[in-house]
Design an enzyme around this catalytic site. Structure first.
Site, PDB file in Angstrom:
ATOM      1  N   HIS A 172       0.832  -1.202   0.000  1.00 20.30           N
ATOM      2  CA  HIS A 172       0.000   0.000   0.000  1.00 20.30           C
ATOM      3  C   HIS A 172       0.869   1.256   0.000  1.00 20.30           C
ATOM      4  O   HIS A 172       1.984   1.280   0.535  1.00 20.30           O
ATOM      5  CB  HIS A 172      -0.989   0.007   1.168  1.00 20.30           C
ATOM      6  CG  HIS A 172      -0.396   0.041   2.537  1.00 20.30           C
ATOM      7  ND1 HIS A 172       0.022   1.216   3.132  1.00 20.30           N
ATOM      8  CD2 HIS A 172      -0.171  -0.937   3.452  1.00 20.30           C
ATOM      9  CE1 HIS A 172       0.474   0.965   4.351  1.00 20.30           C
ATOM     10  NE2 HIS A 172       0.381  -0.342   4.573  1.00 20.30           N
TER      11      HIS A 172
ATOM     12  N   ASP B 164      -0.235   4.419   1.037  1.00 19.92           N
ATOM     13  CA  ASP B 164      -0.603   5.463   1.995  1.00 19.92           C
ATOM     14  C   ASP B 164       0.081   5.263   3.336  1.00 19.92           C
ATOM     15  O   ASP B 164       0.609   4.179   3.645  1.00 19.92           O
ATOM     16  CB  ASP B 164      -2.122   5.530   2.177  1.00 19.92           C
ATOM     17  CG  ASP B 164      -2.721   4.228   2.686  1.00 19.92           C
ATOM     18  OD1 ASP B 164      -2.248   3.142   2.281  1.00 19.92           O
ATOM     19  OD2 ASP B 164      -3.668   4.277   3.492  1.00 19.92           O
TER      20      ASP B 164
ATOM     21  N   ASP C 227       6.061   1.369   7.490  1.00 19.37           N
ATOM     22  CA  ASP C 227       4.710   0.988   7.049  1.00 19.37           C
ATOM     23  C   ASP C 227       4.270   1.864   5.893  1.00 19.37           C
ATOM     24  O   ASP C 227       3.589   2.853   6.090  1.00 19.37           O
ATOM     25  CB  ASP C 227       3.753   1.109   8.236  1.00 19.37           C
ATOM     26  CG  ASP C 227       2.423   0.424   7.995  1.00 19.37           C
ATOM     27  OD1 ASP C 227       2.289  -0.287   6.987  1.00 19.37           O
ATOM     28  OD2 ASP C 227       1.509   0.619   8.804  1.00 19.37           O
TER      29      ASP C 227
ATOM     30  N   GLU D 159      -5.187   2.030   2.603  1.00 16.61           N
ATOM     31  CA  GLU D 159      -5.096   0.840   3.454  1.00 16.61           C
ATOM     32  C   GLU D 159      -5.248   1.187   4.927  1.00 16.61           C
ATOM     33  O   GLU D 159      -5.736   0.369   5.714  1.00 16.61           O
ATOM     34  CB  GLU D 159      -3.757   0.132   3.222  1.00 16.61           C
ATOM     35  CG  GLU D 159      -3.660  -1.249   3.862  1.00 16.61           C
ATOM     36  CD  GLU D 159      -3.170  -1.255   5.313  1.00 16.61           C
ATOM     37  OE1 GLU D 159      -3.292  -2.299   5.977  1.00 16.61           O
ATOM     38  OE2 GLU D 159      -2.649  -0.205   5.788  1.00 16.61           O
TER      39      GLU D 159
ATOM     40  N   GLU E 246       3.980  -6.019   3.900  1.00 16.60           N
ATOM     41  CA  GLU E 246       3.901  -5.439   5.244  1.00 16.60           C
ATOM     42  C   GLU E 246       5.207  -5.697   6.001  1.00 16.60           C
ATOM     43  O   GLU E 246       5.901  -6.685   5.761  1.00 16.60           O
ATOM     44  CB  GLU E 246       2.732  -6.052   6.015  1.00 16.60           C
ATOM     45  CG  GLU E 246       1.368  -5.612   5.538  1.00 16.60           C
ATOM     46  CD  GLU E 246       0.998  -4.199   5.996  1.00 16.60           C
ATOM     47  OE1 GLU E 246       1.759  -3.612   6.796  1.00 16.60           O
ATOM     48  OE2 GLU E 246      -0.044  -3.706   5.550  1.00 16.60           O
TER      49      GLU E 246
ATOM     50  N   HIS F 153       3.505   3.092  12.421  1.00 13.94           N
ATOM     51  CA  HIS F 153       2.681   4.207  12.914  1.00 13.94           C
ATOM     52  C   HIS F 153       3.385   5.016  14.004  1.00 13.94           C
ATOM     53  O   HIS F 153       2.836   6.028  14.449  1.00 13.94           O
ATOM     54  CB  HIS F 153       1.315   3.744  13.409  1.00 13.94           C
ATOM     55  CG  HIS F 153       0.494   3.041  12.386  1.00 13.94           C
ATOM     56  ND1 HIS F 153      -0.800   2.644  12.617  1.00 13.94           N
ATOM     57  CD2 HIS F 153       0.770   2.671  11.116  1.00 13.94           C
ATOM     58  CE1 HIS F 153      -1.285   2.045  11.549  1.00 13.94           C
ATOM     59  NE2 HIS F 153      -0.340   2.050  10.614  1.00 13.94           N
TER      60      HIS F 153
END
Length: 366
Positions: A74, A76, A106, A136, A165, A340
């Site tokens: 992903h 984003d 991430d 995502e 991931e 994150h």
């Protein structure tokens, strides 16, 4: 493509591509510029057919191989917090070179590995479908991979799938499922000066919270991998005013369940656990995915990576491939515990090792 798309260097390797991708801000909902840049990077590769679905970019080989592998990542990220542009540093403990900044873990390092290989591998051992998708990190119904699957399911046919991931460069099989429920206790409003005339819904919720606090989550072994479950209150709301006995208390609960449980079984478990609640509303539900490691292609990939696989305890989009009957695993650089986090950072050597291992597998005769 728009004229505003930034340029990605097709001659750059995965490490430099990580820097370039991260410095294109792409918080969920703002992926157009990075999707344009990825499309621009790929359209001139003669061995790739490039297809666009919104801000999802798909690139495919058509070499007539017997098997096809789908590899996805992903584009984003979660919101930026003064952590772009990226910085090159040395880890203070190990001394190894790292790249620090939003998206390094991430999962733009994983995307960089994929993009580098997509350009390099014009004669892979398998036909390849590369997917880079939007949305995502937000609600499941916005997920770009899910949207593209609905719009053109034939694009995603394959014998095996890999999601980039972060896994510290190892293989993490399958994923836990996830369920969110709104559990409600009701009461009766009254003036707090005459509290005996009401029923306090917040007080009625106390036994539910105590039960959650005392609950011990299971660790479930599925096909040789250990998946740790979890059942937790993640949000609570209630109250009307400072002088009113509340007539409603809502507890939002998140249940992470092993892939041996179906979505229906997870729902039944939560409803039974809160059987004394006045209302239980399921507000989000995504099934898990079994490890997928019994597939021949998965076993060859494990050998190429050279480390024992582990369970993916979070939910990832491998679940979407598993639902299609395609075995899928997670494989990407970066420590998942830093996803994150404001101090996201990825070791340069890990990017290089992942690129080498995945490239070796994709070019080896299976």
């Amino acid at each position: 493509m728009t004229s505003e798309a930034p340029s990605l260097d097709p001659s750059a390797g995965p490490v430099e591509l990580t820097r370039q991708l991260c410095d294109i801000a792409s918080v969920s909902g703002d992926e157009r510029r990075i999707a344009d840049a990825v499309e621009r990077l790929l359209v001139h590769a003669p061995h790739l057919e490039v297809i666009r679905d919104g801000d999802t970019v798909v690139a495919r080989t058509r070499l007539g191989r017997e098997r096809r592998v789908v590899i996805a990542g992903h584009l984003d990220t979660v919101p930026i917090n003064d952590n772009l542009p990226v910085r090159d540093e040395r880890d203070p403990e190990s001394g190894e070179a790292i790249i620090r900044g939003r998206g390094t873990v991430d999962m733009k390092a994983g995307v960089a590995v994929q993009l580098a290989l997509a350009l390099e591998l014009d004669e892979p051992a398998f036909d390849l479908t590369w997917v880079w998708y939007d949305h995502e990190e937000v609600a499941s119904e916005l997920n770009g991979l899910g949207r593209a699957l609905r719009n053109n399911p034939s694009l995603f046919a394959g014998d095996f799938a890999i999601l980039g991931e972060p896994t510290n460069g190892g293989i993490e099989g399958g994923c836990n499922g996830t369920l969110r429920a709104r559990v409600t206790m009701l009461g009766k409003r009254a003036h707090s000066a005459r509290s005996w005339m009401g029923i306090d819904a917040i007080h009625r919720a106390a036994p539910l919270l105590q039960r959650l606090a005392e609950y011990t989550a299971e660790t479930v072994t599925v096909d040789g991998l250990d998946y740790r479950e979890g059942l937790n209150a993640v949000r609570i709301s209630g109250g009307v005013a400072g002088n009113v006995i509340p007539d409603r208390c809502d507890i939002e609960v998140n249940y992470r369940f092993a892939p041996s449980r179906s979505a229906d079984e997870a729902v039944a478990f939560v409803r039974d656990f809160f059987s004394d609640a006045d209302e239980v509303e399921i507000v989000d539900l995504a099934p898990g995915a079994r490890p997928g490691l019994d597939a021949e292609l998965a076993q060859a990939l494990v050998r190429a990576v050279g480390a024992p696989p582990r369970a993916k305890v979070g939910w990832t989009d491998v679940s979407r491939f598993s639902a299609l009957g395609i075995p899928a695993v997670n494989l990407g650089p970066g420590d998942p515990s830093l996803a994150h986090a404001d101090d996201e950072r990825v070791p340069v050597a890990q990017i290089e090792r992942t690129h080498l291992a995945l490239g070796r597998w994709l070019t080896a005769a299976a």
